[in-house]
Enzyme design. Structure first.
Site, PDB file in Angstrom:
ATOM      1  CB  VAL A   1      26.125  -6.440  -7.297  1.00 31.07           C
ATOM      2  CG1 VAL A   1      25.615  -6.645  -5.875  1.00 31.07           C
ATOM      3  CG2 VAL A   1      26.410  -7.780  -7.942  1.00 31.07           C
TER       4      VAL A   1
ATOM      5  CG  ASP B   1     -25.119  -2.555   8.159  1.00 31.06           C
ATOM      6  OD1 ASP B   1     -26.113  -1.932   7.759  1.00 31.06           O
ATOM      7  OD2 ASP B   1     -25.178  -3.492   8.969  1.00 31.06           O
TER       8      ASP B   1
ATOM      9  CG  ASP C   1     -23.330  -7.284  10.515  1.00 30.07           C
ATOM     10  OD1 ASP C   1     -23.962  -7.642   9.505  1.00 30.07           O
ATOM     11  OD2 ASP C   1     -23.805  -6.510  11.364  1.00 30.07           O
TER      12      ASP C   1
ATOM     13  CG  ASN D   1      20.857   1.509  -6.105  1.00 28.45           C
ATOM     14  OD1 ASN D   1      21.545   1.828  -5.140  1.00 28.45           O
ATOM     15  ND2 ASN D   1      20.071   0.456  -6.100  1.00 28.45           N
TER      16      ASN D   1
END
Length: 952
Positions: free
Chosen positions: A300, A347, A662, A728
């Site tokens: 775990v 653009d 747009d 871990n």
């Protein structure tokens, strides 16, 4: 479906005359509802929203927190522990079982809190991206949230709008609506206000528009007949089952990582348990339970089961930070791709420039008029060569150009609260502003009423309207690109006269337009003609006879030069993007000369760079286009299909493309791009719907800020992955190596127990709780340590955990394990380091504490893969707060008697604490040396690989 507002009649609005529908709904189509009436109806009918999925009950969400296989394994360990306690006589309290159960509850609470925060963050984003509609309220055109639409509202529809509610058409001009989302019909449907003769299927209701569909062409007005779940889209929504949200690619990868780690660690846990049983033997049920709990706890603790919740929270918080910088990301998954962008296709108008279109010059047959002022405030003087414009032929021509341009126009200009604001296209609004600057022009234009329209489209590059003068005369007014409009003209306005447009005058008009373009002006030409053929019977105008065929034999009036100056912040943003390895490509419908000038001013191209016109793209095959996109950074006069081809060609080169847009015509390219970016101000609802991100300020610099934020978010994700796996891995290796080398380290000789374990199960779970919660969350909101824009973009398919990170995880995990075990050895007699005098419980407590401290130290190491932990050491106050809290909790676990019993600890004196802190710091110094070597190697590579040799 009954008609809202008159439920007693049950009339179908599609089969009812439009005027009758409006009457029954109590609204004047020319004025709309009053604000007060709209508010009252909103209170009655509720928001115009589809019913959201039923929220998962709290008890289900709580159970989901313990549904993880590893948590179920822990619950099984609780049962085993309780059974063993009962077998041994049930003396005292089952401490191990209670501690493990408490940790499970704490983990569940943390998970629920994290999920709730993520849900709130995503809900806030939904509010930011809500659709908007244009309506008539109090006889004024207003833009409101579509959720606020009510039955009786008058919708004003234009090309690119998303239809906000079901509505009965009152008027329509060349109106076409894309209804694929509702009916599956692939092509746009022509709409008209005429009443249907009988009941027809949904797709054939031509006099209705429906919520969720999109206007692809034309304009119209409609009265809202149904909102929310009463709409046809709502009827479909009631039949849909709740669907699960798809995981993002990063979440899939992290989930895969968790499962892989789970399998690996379970194997390690089994190996550890077997090793203990073989080396030390298991003689009693209590020892069997101890070994089992150790294996389960190790499994775990080693798997970062909190990753999905932390990941969602970090993404949501990061997206909210982006929203504060005016970049609203609609999908969390887009954040991952945003950090990978290697090309930004943008653009020009409104993104690179201010989007305050201003007509500064009017050129006609008699000369040129300059107009002062900028923006939308109609203040500015009309001059000729620096002198005020006098009455005469030039003034007459200029008034015709600006007056006709203002009438052939769908924009609106109004002063609200002391500021001039526009509704509609900024370019069209420029005509309204300019007309007000030239005295008398607006007064004359007000004497005309519009009776018909042929709307502008990117393919046609022009628009036309038909008008009746109050004196009865009918006229067609047109405006568009000069080269296109001149093809429809046969005459030209000269003062008060109209003369033939011969070859010389035509060439001169084209040259004048070209000269304006070379000065970086956007050019729009204006033309007109009397249209007596539109006269209907009994003196009425016949709008039905007006169409593209009416755009003929026009009188050329002149051309205007419109300037939209670059935004001052764009040039440094372009430079920043280039430094980050991101190429900027301008794709615009403007004239090549205009595009080139703006691109040079902004640093997109150099002085030698040129624009590639769309006409050239038509003759290129896919291979030639791919060759072109490698070097060309400005594309001008492009059609919608060109944008899509350019994006596809860039992607074929292996580039990750962000595309801005747009208009409706940009939607296909936005959907095809890796990141579609819609303009929040000038963008249509269809574009916003197709996009992954919406710019609230239409500013290119915001895109670069968003890319930086996206890279920073991905960096934060890597930080907490690095941190969790560092600590871990240290836990796993500590237990494994401690069991294997228990005799050499002096553990076996010092322990009075039958089993000798470097860590207890409860201690492992405590480490997992303390180090994997607060510090991990703090890592997810860590400020930049390295300049994320100082390196090239990462590949779209690059792993979040690459080979270099795995090496770092292995090295750091091994260092943590070694120093933890050596700390225990220091305090024990015998072993590798002789001289200790403490008991095994004290030594194990010191090792336990060292492991916690080392895990907390790695949080600072994990902030960067290469930079020193001392760089920006105090920049993250959340990290410091979580680390100090963890230290305080560890002190409590070691020092308080009740917690000593629960976690099997023994009290430590000052010398013990000092050794623990000193040994934990070794992790910092080893990692600092490793990073120093990595930086030196990087410098050698940057210098061409040659070592620096000192001259003799």
């Amino acid at each position: 479906m009954g008609m809202p507002g008159d439920a007693s009649t049950g009339l179908d609005p599609a089969l009812t005359d439009a005027d009758e529908v409006a009457r029954r709904l109590g609204v004047d189509p020319d004025h709309g509802l009053s604000s007060a009436e709209a508010a009252a109806r909103l209170a009655v009918h509720g928001p115009n929203e589809l019913r959201s999925a039923r929220r998962t009950p709290f008890w289900r969400r709580a159970l989901a927190q313990v549904a993880d296989p590893l948590i179920l394994l822990l619950l099984a360990a609780v049962v085993v522990s309780v059974v063993a306690w009962l077998v041994e006589g049930a003396e005292g309290w089952p401490i191990d079982a209670l501690v493990i159960l408490g940790i499970i509850v704490l983990n569940a609470v943390l998970g629920l809190v994290q999920e709730s925060r993520a849900e709130r963050a995503v809900a806030a984003l939904a509010v930011m991206t809500q659709a908007r509609s244009s309506v008539l309220r109090d006889a004024e055109l207003r833009t409101v949230a579509s959720a606020e639409l009510v039955p009786g509202d008058i919708l004003v529809l234009a090309e690119g709008d998303q239809v906000g509610a079901d509505a009965r058409l009152i008027r329509a001009t060349s109106l076409q609506v894309a209804e694929a989302a509702l009916t599956g019909e692939s092509s746009a449907v022509e709409k008209h206000p005429g009443t249907l003769g009988g009941a027809v299927p949904l797709g054939d209701r031509r006099d209705m528009v429906f919520k969720g569909t999109a206007v692809s062409r034309g304009t119209g007005r409609a009265v809202v007949t149904a909102t929310g779940m009463a709409t046809e889209m709502g009827a479909i929504a009631t039949m849909l089952d709740r669907t699960e949200a798809e995981s993002t690619p990063l979440q899939v990868e992290v989930g895969h990582l968790g499962r892989t780690l789970g399998r690996i660690v379970i194997v390690i846990a089994i190996v550890v348990m077997v090793t203990v049983a073989l080396v030390q033997g298991v003689r009693t049920p209590a020892e069997f339970v101890t070994v089992l709990l150790l294996g389960v706890s190790l499994a775990v603790a080693a798997v970062p089961e909190g990753l999905p919740a932390i990941l969602s929270l970090v993404l949501a918080l990061g997206v909210q930070r982006m929203a504060k910088r005016n970049a609203v990301v609609k999908r969390l998954s887009s954040v991952e791709t945003l950090g990978s962008a290697s090309v930004i296709c943008t653009d020009k108008t409104g993104t690179l420039t201010t989007n305050r279109m201003t007509i500064q010059r009017v050129v006609t047959a008699s000369g040129a008029v300059d107009l002062g002022g900028v923006g939308y405030e109609p203040v500015g003087e009309a001059t000729v060569l620096g002198r005020p414009l006098a009455d005469g032929p030039l003034r007459v021509e200029a008034q015709i150009v600006l007056g006709a341009g203002s009438l052939a126009n769908d924009a609106q200009l109004a002063e609200r609260e002391g500021a001039w604001q526009i509704e509609g296209d900024p370019t069209e609004a420029a005509f309204l502003v300019a007309a007000r600057k030239l005295a008398g022009t607006v007064d004359e234009a007000a004497r005309y009423d519009r009776i018909g329209e042929v709307p502008f489209s990117s393919e046609r590059k022009m628009m036309s309207t038909a008008h009746r003068h109050e004196g009865g005369a009918l006229v067609v007014l047109s405006k568009g690109a000069p080269d296109v409009l001149l093809r429809h003209c046969t005459r030209i306005q000269v003062g008060t006269r109209v003369v033939a447009l011969d070859a010389v005058r035509r060439a001169h008009a084209l040259a004048e337009a070209e000269a304006l373009s070379e000065e970086a002006f956007r050019t729009i030409a204006v033309a007109y003609r009397p249209a007596p053929e539109l006269e209907g019977g009994e003196g009425r105008a016949d709008a039905a006879g007006f169409g593209e065929a009416s755009e003929r034999d026009l009188v050329y009036a002149g051309v205007v030069g419109i300037i939209d100056p670059p935004r001052p912040e764009v040039r440094p943003a372009v430079a920043e993007a280039r430094a980050a390895g991101i190429r900027v490509v301008m794709i615009t419908g403007d004239h090549p000369a205009t595009a080139t000038r703006i691109a040079r001013d902004l640093g997109i191209i150099g002085e030698e760079g040129i624009a590639l016109p769309g006409a050239r793209l038509d003759g290129m095959d896919e291979h030639q286009l791919r060759d072109a996109v490698r070097t060309v950074s400005v594309f001008a006069r492009v059609a919608p299909e060109h944008k899509l081809r350019i994006v596809d060609a860039l992607q074929a080169e292996g580039l990750v493309v962000a595309m801005t847009g747009d208009g409706v015509n940009d939607a296909p390219a936005l959907k095809s791009a890796d990141i579609g970016i819609a303009m929040g101000i000038a963008g249509t609802e269809v574009t916003k719907e197709a996009a992954d991100m919406v710019l609230a300020d239409d500013d290119f610099a915001t895109i670069v800020h968003a890319v930086r934020e996206g890279r920073s978010i991905f960096d934060d994700i890597r930080k907490f992955l690095r941190y969790l796996l560092y600590s871990n891995m240290g836990e796993v290796l500590t237990v494994f190596l401690g069991v294997v080398f228990a005799g050499a380290l002096g553990f076996t000789a010092a322990s009075a127990d039958g089993l000798v374990l470097p860590l207890l199960a409860t201690q492992i779970l405590w480490i997992n709780l303390v180090t994997d919660s607060g510090p991990a969350l703090a890592m997810g909101v860590d400020p930049e340590v390295d300049d994320v824009m100082a390196r090239p973009p990462r590949g779209l398919h690059d792993r979040a955990i690459d080979r270099g990170m795995w090496i770092g995880i292995g090295v750091t995990g091994l260092v943590i394990a070694v120093i933890t075990l050596l700390t225990m050895d220091v305090f024990l007699p015998g072993g590798i380091i002789p001289g200790g005098t403490d008991t095994f419980d004290v030594a194990r407590t010191a090792g336990f504490t060292t492991l916690v401290f080392a895990g907390l130290v790695t949080a600072f190491n994990a902030r960067s893969a290469t930079s020193s932990a001392f760089r920006g050491l105090f920049a993250n106050r959340w990290l410091w707060g979580s680390v100090l809290l963890a230290v305080a909790l560890q002190v409590a676990v070691v020092s308080l008697p009740p917690l000593q019993v629960a976690f099997g600890t023994a009290p430590l004196d000052a010398a013990h604490w000092a050794v623990c802190a000193g040994m934990a710091s070794v992790v910092l110094w080893v990692e600092e040396l490793r990073k120093l070597g990595m930086r030196a190697a990087a410098r050698r590579r940057a210098d061409g690989g040659a070592p620096r040799v000192r001259a003799a």
